[in-house]
Motif scaffolding. Structure first.
Motif, PDB file in Angstrom:
ATOM      1  N   UNK A  59       0.853  -1.190   0.000  1.00  0.00           N
ATOM      2  CA  UNK A  59       0.000   0.000   0.000  1.00  0.00           C
ATOM      3  C   UNK A  59       0.885   1.235   0.000  1.00  0.00           C
ATOM      4  N   UNK A  60       0.709   2.076  -1.005  1.00  0.00           N
ATOM      5  CA  UNK A  60       1.477   3.315  -1.122  1.00  0.00           C
ATOM      6  C   UNK A  60       0.549   4.486  -0.816  1.00  0.00           C
ATOM      7  N   UNK A  61       0.955   5.310   0.122  1.00  0.00           N
ATOM      8  CA  UNK A  61       0.137   6.466   0.515  1.00  0.00           C
ATOM      9  C   UNK A  61       0.951   7.742   0.362  1.00  0.00           C
ATOM     10  N   UNK A  62       0.301   8.754  -0.149  1.00  0.00           N
ATOM     11  CA  UNK A  62       0.938  10.071  -0.281  1.00  0.00           C
ATOM     12  C   UNK A  62      -0.043  11.137   0.185  1.00  0.00           C
ATOM     13  N   UNK A  63       0.413  12.004   1.030  1.00  0.00           N
ATOM     14  CA  UNK A  63      -0.439  13.106   1.459  1.00  0.00           C
ATOM     15  C   UNK A  63       0.405  14.363   1.598  1.00  0.00           C
ATOM     16  N   UNK A  64      -0.243  15.477   1.399  1.00  0.00           N
ATOM     17  CA  UNK A  64       0.444  16.765   1.480  1.00  0.00           C
ATOM     18  C   UNK A  64      -0.544  17.822   1.928  1.00  0.00           C
ATOM     19  N   UNK A 119       4.439  13.788   2.491  1.00  0.00           N
ATOM     20  CA  UNK A 119       4.715  12.512   3.148  1.00  0.00           C
ATOM     21  C   UNK A 119       4.312  11.371   2.225  1.00  0.00           C
ATOM     22  N   UNK A 120       5.216  10.416   2.034  1.00  0.00           N
ATOM     23  CA  UNK A 120       4.932   9.219   1.249  1.00  0.00           C
ATOM     24  C   UNK A 120       5.340   8.003   2.073  1.00  0.00           C
ATOM     25  N   UNK A 121       4.502   6.981   2.065  1.00  0.00           N
ATOM     26  CA  UNK A 121       4.775   5.790   2.877  1.00  0.00           C
ATOM     27  C   UNK A 121       4.480   4.529   2.078  1.00  0.00           C
ATOM     28  N   UNK A 122       5.190   3.458   2.447  1.00  0.00           N
ATOM     29  CA  UNK A 122       5.031   2.141   1.827  1.00  0.00           C
ATOM     30  C   UNK A 122       4.750   1.152   2.954  1.00  0.00           C
ATOM     31  N   UNK A 123       3.651   0.418   2.837  1.00  0.00           N
ATOM     32  CA  UNK A 123       3.229  -0.478   3.915  1.00  0.00           C
ATOM     33  C   UNK A 123       2.742  -1.795   3.336  1.00  0.00           C
ATOM     34  N   UNK A 124       3.236  -2.894   3.907  1.00  0.00           N
ATOM     35  CA  UNK A 124       2.814  -4.190   3.407  1.00  0.00           C
ATOM     36  C   UNK A 124       3.473  -5.328   4.156  1.00  0.00           C
ATOM     37  N   UNK A 125       3.295  -6.535   3.623  1.00  0.00           N
ATOM     38  CA  UNK A 125       3.862  -7.715   4.255  1.00  0.00           C
ATOM     39  C   UNK A 125       3.888  -8.882   3.291  1.00  0.00           C
ATOM     40  N   UNK A 126       4.970  -9.636   3.330  1.00  0.00           N
ATOM     41  CA  UNK A 126       5.124 -10.809   2.479  1.00  0.00           C
ATOM     42  C   UNK A 126       5.570 -11.976   3.343  1.00  0.00           C
ATOM     43  N   UNK A 174       7.684   1.836   5.606  1.00  0.00           N
ATOM     44  CA  UNK A 174       8.724   2.813   5.267  1.00  0.00           C
ATOM     45  C   UNK A 174       8.038   4.131   4.921  1.00  0.00           C
ATOM     46  N   UNK A 175       8.536   5.229   5.480  1.00  0.00           N
ATOM     47  CA  UNK A 175       7.949   6.533   5.172  1.00  0.00           C
ATOM     48  C   UNK A 175       9.047   7.575   5.002  1.00  0.00           C
TER      49      UNK A 175
END
Length: 446
Positions: free
Chosen positions: A245-250, A327-334, A341-342
């Motif tokens: 999941x990639x999130x970006x907010x400003x 702000x940009x973040x990467x969230x997940x699991x394998x 990571x942000x």
């Protein structure tokens, strides 16, 4: 003869049914030893799950392998299996047959689990008061400084603004009031299980998953004397199983100073001062000195008045503020690896000229499960904070003489705005802009 045979058959069938009922009932009443295993949906054993015979006080807990054993259990009774964060499950006892239970996660119950000290505990089991703040509250209150987002959002958490700057760090935080006259009364802050003593502005609000505030004295039982002023527990976001999941907010904010007092201009100040000097001066006028009070005017005041000039110090010392945050973040699991990571960039220019703050943050949270008993986790934050330069003085701008000068003939900022005998009143409100400083710091929190 046929009737007698029919009656005999009916009698035999009734006896057989009675014997069958007696044998089944005797089987149901027998005591058995029940063994079983409790796992989660991932197939991992659940340690410490409660296994209780419903309606009785008989029970047991699962061991490190998730196994349990109950002796002298009445056959046909019901076992109730429960564990914090999972849905309860009932299982019927069927003789000595091995019981295998898979518990499903209860998302509603997990919402009621809060971080306490170095572990977790249900809110209903807490003896002290706990106030929680979730991610939505922080998202609805975007601020450079996370403590400003909490202002008015947590009962019992008193946040007062003691000043204004681009960093938003001029605040005072109290949970249980002022407990000491000389000692520090600020609460203990725990960030991901580690005491945090830096400025609030060094924490990226977008990285926060939840905030718990321990308000009662019971927090001292967990953290000792350091928790006597209350404890603020901050948990950052972590990875989740599933797709990336990639999130970006400003957000961009423009700030304008308002509600300035109505200060005197040059003409009003000249009139006020001349009247005061006339009333205070006892020297009679002469031909050579028809206005003896003029000798009390400084060279700068006379020059500014004769030129019809004045200085609006508030206009010179203030400006339109500007904030931007990305702000940009990467969230997940394998498999057995979860990650978060942000990257954050914040640039703030305050309403005071020269007041600015920049923040560069990188957060890396990793949870790696190697075996059921060996796991590795890290919470790491890399930060770079730029507080270079100095800002104009608001307090001096409010008090400064409007017939004083900000700049010299060459356009440079003067150190003294006019020839007053008191240094406190003669210092130019803009003089601090002449200070050249590079305050850039890097910090690693892990």
């Amino acid at each position: 003869m046929k009737r007698k045979e029919k009656r005999s058959c009916r009698l035999i069938l009734a006896c057989c049914a009675l014997l069958l009922f007696i044998s089944v009932n005797a089987f149901a009443q027998q005591q058995v030893t029940v063994t079983g295993n409790v796992k989660d949906e991932k197939g991992e054993p659940i340690i410490g799950a409660n296994v209780i015979v419903k309606g009785t006080g008989t029970g047991s807990v699962t061991n490190v392998e998730g196994d349990f054993s109950l002796a002298n259990v009445q056959n046909g009774s019901t076992l109730e299996i429960s564990f914090i964060g999972y849905l309860h499950q009932d299982v019927k006892v069927n003789g000595t047959k091995h019981v295998s239970i898979i518990l499903k996660e209860d998302t509603k119950m997990l919402d009621e689990v809060v971080v306490v000290g170095y572990g977790v505990q249900r809110k209903s089991d807490m003896t002290g008061a706990v106030a929680s703040v979730n991610t939505k509250t922080l998202e609805n209150r975007p601020q450079t400084n996370i403590i400003q987002s909490l202002q008015g959002a947590v009962p019992g958490l008193n946040i007062s603004v003691t000043g204004t700057n681009a960093e938003g760090s001029s605040t005072k935080t109290r949970i249980r009031g002022e407990n000491s006259i000389t000692a520090d009364n600020k609460p203990l802050v725990i960030l991901d299980g580690i005491p945090f003593d830096g400025p609030w502005s060094e924490i990226n609000p977008n990285d926060i998953e939840s905030i718990e505030v321990l308000k009662d004295a019971s927090s001292a039982a967990i953290y000792g004397a350091r928790g006597s002023n209350g404890v603020i527990l901050i948990s950052s976001k972590r990875g989740e199983k599933g797709k990336l999941t990639i999130s970006y907010d400003t957000y961009i904010t423009i700030d304008n100073p308002i509600n300035f007092p109505n200060l005197m201009n040059g003409a009003e100040f000249w009139k006020y001062k001349t009247e005061a000097l006339k009333d205070a001066n006892t020297t009679p006028p002469t031909e050579s000195n028809p206005e003896p009070w003029m000798g009390s005017m400084t060279v700068t005041e006379l020059r500014m008045h004769e030129a019809g000039m004045d200085t609006d110090w508030l206009e010179l010392a203030t400006r339109t503020g500007f904030k931007q945050q990305h702000n940009i973040s990467f969230r997940g699991g394998v498999n057995k690896t979860n990650y978060f990571v942000s990257l954050n960039y914040t640039d703030v220019k305050g309403t005071a000229v020269g007041n600015q703050f920049k923040r560069y943050n990188i957060r890396f949270n990793l949870d790696q499960e190697f075996t059921s008993w060996f796991k590795f986790s890290t919470s790491t934050q890399l930060g770079r904070y730029d507080r270079s330069g100095s800002s104009a003085s608001f307090s001096r701008a409010f008090r400064m003489n409007p017939l004083a000068e900000a700049y010299d003939e060459e356009g440079n900022i003067r150190s003294a705005a006019w020839e007053d005998s008191s240094e406190a009143f003669s210092v130019n409100p803009l003089s601090s802009l002449n200070n050249k400083s590079n305050d850039i710091r890097s910090k690693v929190i892990t």
